[in-house]
Design a protein around this motif. Structure first.
Motif, PDB file in Angstrom:
ATOM      1  N   TYR A  35       0.828  -1.203   0.000  1.00 50.03           N
ATOM      2  CA  TYR A  35       0.000   0.000   0.000  1.00 50.03           C
ATOM      3  C   TYR A  35       0.866   1.258   0.000  1.00 50.03           C
ATOM      4  O   TYR A  35       0.544   2.248   0.658  1.00 50.03           O
ATOM      5  N   GLU A  36       1.966   1.221  -0.736  1.00 47.20           N
ATOM      6  CA  GLU A  36       2.918   2.338  -0.708  1.00 47.20           C
ATOM      7  C   GLU A  36       2.290   3.635  -1.184  1.00 47.20           C
ATOM      8  O   GLU A  36       2.457   4.678  -0.552  1.00 47.20           O
ATOM      9  N   ARG A  37       1.554   3.607  -2.273  1.00 51.17           N
ATOM     10  CA  ARG A  37       0.966   4.839  -2.802  1.00 51.17           C
ATOM     11  C   ARG A  37      -0.040   5.435  -1.827  1.00 51.17           C
ATOM     12  O   ARG A  37      -0.070   6.653  -1.612  1.00 51.17           O
ATOM     13  N   PHE A  38      -0.870   4.599  -1.242  1.00 51.34           N
ATOM     14  CA  PHE A  38      -1.858   5.100  -0.291  1.00 51.34           C
ATOM     15  C   PHE A  38      -1.180   5.673   0.946  1.00 51.34           C
ATOM     16  O   PHE A  38      -1.561   6.737   1.448  1.00 51.34           O
ATOM     17  N   LEU A  39      -0.145   4.983   1.448  1.00 53.55           N
ATOM     18  CA  LEU A  39       0.542   5.457   2.642  1.00 53.55           C
ATOM     19  C   LEU A  39       1.270   6.771   2.396  1.00 53.55           C
ATOM     20  O   LEU A  39       1.270   7.664   3.255  1.00 53.55           O
ATOM     21  N   VAL A  40       1.887   6.901   1.225  1.00 53.01           N
ATOM     22  CA  VAL A  40       2.584   8.156   0.910  1.00 53.01           C
ATOM     23  C   VAL A  40       1.587   9.309   0.846  1.00 53.01           C
ATOM     24  O   VAL A  40       1.835  10.400   1.372  1.00 53.01           O
ATOM     25  N   THR A  41       0.437   9.073   0.217  1.00 57.75           N
ATOM     26  CA  THR A  41      -0.589  10.115   0.139  1.00 57.75           C
ATOM     27  C   THR A  41      -1.102  10.500   1.521  1.00 57.75           C
ATOM     28  O   THR A  41      -1.290  11.683   1.831  1.00 57.75           O
ATOM     29  N   ALA A  42      -1.316   9.491   2.364  1.00 65.45           N
ATOM     30  CA  ALA A  42      -1.813   9.775   3.713  1.00 65.45           C
ATOM     31  C   ALA A  42      -0.775  10.518   4.553  1.00 65.45           C
ATOM     32  O   ALA A  42      -1.118  11.414   5.335  1.00 65.45           O
ATOM     33  N   LEU A  43       0.502  10.168   4.387  1.00 66.56           N
ATOM     34  CA  LEU A  43       1.551  10.821   5.166  1.00 66.56           C
ATOM     35  C   LEU A  43       1.761  12.264   4.750  1.00 66.56           C
ATOM     36  O   LEU A  43       2.192  13.098   5.556  1.00 66.56           O
ATOM     37  N   LEU A  44       1.478  12.580   3.490  1.00 66.69           N
ATOM     38  CA  LEU A  44       1.717  13.935   3.001  1.00 66.69           C
ATOM     39  C   LEU A  44       0.606  14.916   3.384  1.00 66.69           C
ATOM     40  O   LEU A  44       0.772  16.120   3.190  1.00 66.69           O
ATOM     41  N   MET A  45      -0.483  14.432   3.908  1.00 61.50           N
ATOM     42  CA  MET A  45      -1.608  15.317   4.222  1.00 61.50           C
ATOM     43  C   MET A  45      -1.256  16.403   5.254  1.00 61.50           C
ATOM     44  O   MET A  45      -1.638  17.562   5.073  1.00 61.50           O
ATOM     45  N   PRO A  46      -0.536  16.105   6.354  1.00 61.42           N
ATOM     46  CA  PRO A  46      -0.189  17.204   7.289  1.00 61.42           C
ATOM     47  C   PRO A  46       0.678  18.280   6.657  1.00 61.42           C
ATOM     48  O   PRO A  46       0.545  19.459   6.990  1.00 61.42           O
ATOM     49  N   MET A  47       1.548  17.882   5.725  1.00 60.70           N
ATOM     50  CA  MET A  47       2.448  18.855   5.110  1.00 60.70           C
ATOM     51  C   MET A  47       1.699  19.812   4.192  1.00 60.70           C
ATOM     52  O   MET A  47       2.167  20.932   3.931  1.00 60.70           O
ATOM     53  N   MET A  48       0.529  19.409   3.694  1.00 57.86           N
ATOM     54  CA  MET A  48      -0.254  20.266   2.805  1.00 57.86           C
ATOM     55  C   MET A  48      -1.027  21.343   3.564  1.00 57.86           C
ATOM     56  O   MET A  48      -1.630  22.214   2.951  1.00 57.86           O
ATOM     57  N   MET A  49      -1.009  21.277   4.875  1.00 50.05           N
ATOM     58  CA  MET A  49      -1.742  22.242   5.691  1.00 50.05           C
ATOM     59  C   MET A  49      -0.866  23.457   5.972  1.00 50.05           C
ATOM     60  O   MET A  49       0.340  23.329   6.197  1.00 50.05           O
ATOM     61  N   ALA A  50      -1.473  24.631   5.965  1.00 50.36           N
ATOM     62  CA  ALA A  50      -0.740  25.856   6.291  1.00 50.36           C
ATOM     63  C   ALA A  50      -0.263  25.806   7.737  1.00 50.36           C
ATOM     64  O   ALA A  50      -0.989  25.309   8.603  1.00 50.36           O
ATOM     65  N   PRO A  51       0.954  26.298   8.044  1.00 47.39           N
ATOM     66  CA  PRO A  51       1.455  26.237   9.423  1.00 47.39           C
ATOM     67  C   PRO A  51       0.543  26.926  10.428  1.00 47.39           C
ATOM     68  O   PRO A  51       0.387  26.459  11.558  1.00 47.39           O
ATOM     69  N   ALA A  52      -0.067  28.043  10.032  1.00 49.53           N
ATOM     70  CA  ALA A  52      -0.973  28.732  10.959  1.00 49.53           C
ATOM     71  C   ALA A  52      -2.204  27.887  11.253  1.00 49.53           C
ATOM     72  O   ALA A  52      -2.684  27.829  12.402  1.00 49.53           O
ATOM     73  N   VAL A  53      -2.724  27.205  10.235  1.00 48.60           N
ATOM     74  CA  VAL A  53      -3.883  26.335  10.436  1.00 48.60           C
ATOM     75  C   VAL A  53      -3.494  25.130  11.286  1.00 48.60           C
ATOM     76  O   VAL A  53      -4.269  24.695  12.159  1.00 48.60           O
ATOM     77  N   ALA A  54      -2.298  24.585  11.063  1.00 49.09           N
ATOM     78  CA  ALA A  54      -1.826  23.470  11.887  1.00 49.09           C
ATOM     79  C   ALA A  54      -1.683  23.903  13.342  1.00 49.09           C
ATOM     80  O   ALA A  54      -2.042  23.154  14.269  1.00 49.09           O
ATOM     81  N   GLY A  55      -1.181  25.114  13.569  1.00 51.25           N
ATOM     82  CA  GLY A  55      -1.081  25.611  14.935  1.00 51.25           C
ATOM     83  C   GLY A  55      -2.435  25.772  15.586  1.00 51.25           C
ATOM     84  O   GLY A  55      -2.607  25.448  16.775  1.00 51.25           O
ATOM     85  N   LEU A  56      -3.418  26.246  14.824  1.00 48.64           N
ATOM     86  CA  LEU A  56      -4.769  26.402  15.373  1.00 48.64           C
ATOM     87  C   LEU A  56      -5.388  25.044  15.696  1.00 48.64           C
ATOM     88  O   LEU A  56      -6.071  24.886  16.723  1.00 48.64           O
ATOM     89  N   LEU A  57      -5.145  24.046  14.839  1.00 45.27           N
ATOM     90  CA  LEU A  57      -5.655  22.703  15.105  1.00 45.27           C
ATOM     91  C   LEU A  57      -5.080  22.134  16.393  1.00 45.27           C
ATOM     92  O   LEU A  57      -5.808  21.601  17.249  1.00 45.27           O
TER      93      LEU A  57
END
Length: 332
Positions: free
Chosen positions: A138-160
């Motif tokens: 499941y390499e493709r699925f895992l890579v996509t899932a792992l990249l999701m936090p990086m796609m978030m803006a740092p300010a939004v990640a801080g608010l979360l």
């Protein structure tokens, strides 16, 4: 003795005559060479190099104006003192005053501490995740899932994470409190735990970048070296340190440099989570720079801090390149 069968003379021949090899001529037949045809004519003549420079000149001028003008203006401001109104030339006074500024010095200590924890955890966890994901079903699925936090803006990640750390309804606050790792107060309200809180946010968001870069490096590890080492009786653990890790040095250098520079620049999640508190426990140098320049509008002092930070970043970057380049050069 000769016998005639259906009109064919079947004579008895000597053995050497029966198996005699056919003689092959070694002479090469002379063939006429094809005449080289002239290149076809072109409707439009080839453009000169100056033509391509003229095409790129507007973009080069725009980039130079965007990057070089603020840089030189930063240098000029570092030798001045003033706010949005009056400006006074003070020479090296801003730099001299930084040597006696306790918050400036403590900002360096907190910045190195913060960067060291982030880099160590991100590289360790990122390489581990890359090894686990590499070649997985499941390499493709895992890579996509792992990249999701990086796609978030740092300010939004801080608010979360601000909601997750909340002392009333925060899920992580409940987990840490249940495990006995945290008292009744919030993790962000204690000077002892606030730094670890912001480090955890940075690790959560940017470890996928290290994983992606390390995964690309694992794809280029020579398989024959690993198989040859396994034939010699090496364990997978020894293969990793003897074969895989040396081949990952170039890509790890890129990953460490990227994250090192980002830790010296990105303060969005810190401003959202703690704003440099509590009791200046998370006021790393970039946060202090933001406070001086854009809160108190001491632009000269802020420019001096920014210039020192830039010079130190370049020097440390060169040191990191030298440290990581030695094993690679030795491996070659």
């Amino acid at each position: 003795m000769t016998e005639t069968l259906t009109g064919i003379d079947m004579s008895v021949r000597a053995p050497e005559d029966r198996f005699r090899a056919r003689k092959v001529s070694t002479e090469v037949e002379a063939r006429p060479l094809s005449a080289a045809l002239p290149p076809p004519g072109r409707l439009n003549p080839a453009a000169r190099k100056a033509y391509y420079f003229y095409l790129m000149a507007p973009a080069i001028a725009l980039l130079a104006f965007i990057s070089l003008y603020p840089f030189f203006w930063l240098i000029v401001m570092a030798f001045q003192k003033g706010d949005m109104g009056a400006v006074e030339w003070v020479g090296f006074k801003n730099f001299i005053d930084l040597a006696s500024d306790d918050r400036f010095l403590s900002g360096w200590v907190l910045l190195f501490r913060y960067s060291a924890m982030c880099l160590f955890l991100q590289v360790s966890i990122g390489v581990l995740l890359a090894v686990v994901v590499n070649g997985s079903r499941y390499e493709r699925f895992l890579v996509t899932a792992l990249l999701m936090p990086m796609m978030m803006a740092p300010a939004v990640a801080g608010l979360l994470w601000l909601f997750l750390y909340n002392g009333t309804f925060g899920w992580y606050h409940w987990i840490f409190h249940s495990l006995g790792l945290l008292g009744s107060g919030s993790i962000l309200s204690s000077a002892k735990t606030a730094m670890y809180a912001i480090v955890l946010v940075d690790v959560w968001q940017w470890t996928p970048l290290i994983t992606l870069i390390a995964l690309a490096g694992l794809k280029r590890v020579p398989r024959d070296q690993i198989e040859a080492n396994m034939v010699d009786g090496a364990s997978p653990f020894r293969n990793f340190f003897a074969i895989v890790l040396p081949n990952l040095y170039p890509v790890l250098l890129i990953a460490v440099l990227l994250r090192f520079m980002d830790n010296f620049r990105f303060i969005d999640h810190i401003l959202v989570l703690t704003g440099g508190g509590p009791a200046n426990a998370t006021k790393i140098l970039p946060v202090y720079l933001f406070e001086v320049a854009f809160k108190f509008f001491d632009l000269g002092r802020g420019a001096a801090i920014a210039l020192v930070l830039l010079v130190v970043t370049i020097i440390l970057g060169k040191i990191l390149v030298g440290v990581f380049d030695r094993p690679t050069a030795g491996g070659r």
